[in-house]
Design an enzyme around this catalytic site. Sequence first.
Site, mmCIF file in Angstrom:
data_model
loop_
_atom_site.group_PDB
_atom_site.id
_atom_site.type_symbol
_atom_site.label_atom_id
_atom_site.label_comp_id
_atom_site.label_asym_id
_atom_site.label_seq_id
_atom_site.Cartn_x
_atom_site.Cartn_y
_atom_site.Cartn_z
ATOM 1 N N PRO A 2 0.807 -1.217 0.000
ATOM 2 C CA PRO A 2 0.000 0.000 0.000
ATOM 3 C C PRO A 2 0.846 1.277 0.000
ATOM 4 C CG PRO A 2 -0.631 -1.477 1.801
ATOM 5 C CD PRO A 2 0.646 -1.968 1.234
ATOM 6 N N GLU A 3 0.228 2.355 -0.473
ATOM 7 C CA GLU A 3 0.884 3.662 -0.465
ATOM 8 C C GLU A 3 0.112 4.590 0.484
ATOM 9 O OE1 GLU A 3 1.643 5.012 -4.487
ATOM 10 O OE2 GLU A 3 1.903 2.960 -5.207
ATOM 11 N N LYS A 57 3.976 5.548 4.546
ATOM 12 C CA LYS A 57 3.148 4.365 4.332
ATOM 13 C C LYS A 57 2.993 3.558 5.616
ATOM 14 C CE LYS A 57 5.359 3.956 -0.198
ATOM 15 N NZ LYS A 57 6.198 3.113 -1.053
ATOM 16 N N ARG A 264 11.194 1.017 -11.627
ATOM 17 C CA ARG A 264 9.946 0.449 -11.120
ATOM 18 C C ARG A 264 8.750 0.647 -12.058
ATOM 19 N NH1 ARG A 264 8.737 0.665 -5.813
ATOM 20 N NH2 ARG A 264 6.845 -0.379 -6.458
#
Length: 279
Positions: A2-3, A57, A264
């Site tokens: 998750p961010e 996060k 990424r």
Amino acid sequence: MPELPEAEVVAGQIRSRLLGAPLGDVWVGRADIVREGFSTLSWYPGASLQSVERFGKSVALGFVKDKVCRYVVAELGMTGLLLFQSTPTKHPQHVHVKMLFEDAREPELRYWNPRRFGRLSLLDRAGLDRYLARRFGLDPLAASQQDFVELLQSRRGRLKSLLMHQQVIAGIGNIYANEILFRAGLHPQAQVSRLSVGKLEKLYQIMCAVLHEAIACGGSSVRDFFAPDGTEGQYKQRHLVYGKAGQPCPNHCGGIIRRFQRERSAYFCLRCQSLRSTK
Ligand SMILES: [Zn+2]
């Protein structure tokens, strides 16, 4: 993943259901899931949950007992989740910590982490301050436009890497970096030092809008994100470029969304996000 938006959703649910609740016991299945402070574990039973905050996060649970405050910080990056007892988990053997609450809306909060990239830390206030200073830069939702512009003007490097650099700007990962840059019309590899003030201001406004909208949607459920009560985030339906390589650009410019493997997986439209468009 998750961010930031997902961590904010997690913090919000825990706050609304468990704030003020007394902690009965803490069960830790494997000691190596605790990065720091394992020897203080016995302090926690009998303390009450006083605060739930998001940093980058991570989610920090603040407990108070006899006027002393201590924290449990859960890293959600990659695969860690905080779940209520009622939420079924795919692989229950990966529940590494259970916090049992008394007389609360939720009897149990679990830390589930199948790949163990994230950890929990048990910290006092000074330890939390050190933890935050080491890991987290500017918070996108707490920073003013001027703070953000000045920070980026003081840095060098490629734009997308900088947005995802947690010690510079805390909380944005690959999904939201791609979505923000597409909406801002900026190339992922643009040199930050070449962007005009006008571009940086627009970037700030779009970043805030995307993050707030994602929080309102409950985050993005990509792979394994669930809120503590098991609900999936709906922002994935609003993704414009992330995971959409080969599809036509949603701006109808006639271009195709490309995926650039380095850094990424950048997803972007070369027509809408030209490297030359920096003024
Ligand atoms: Zn386009």
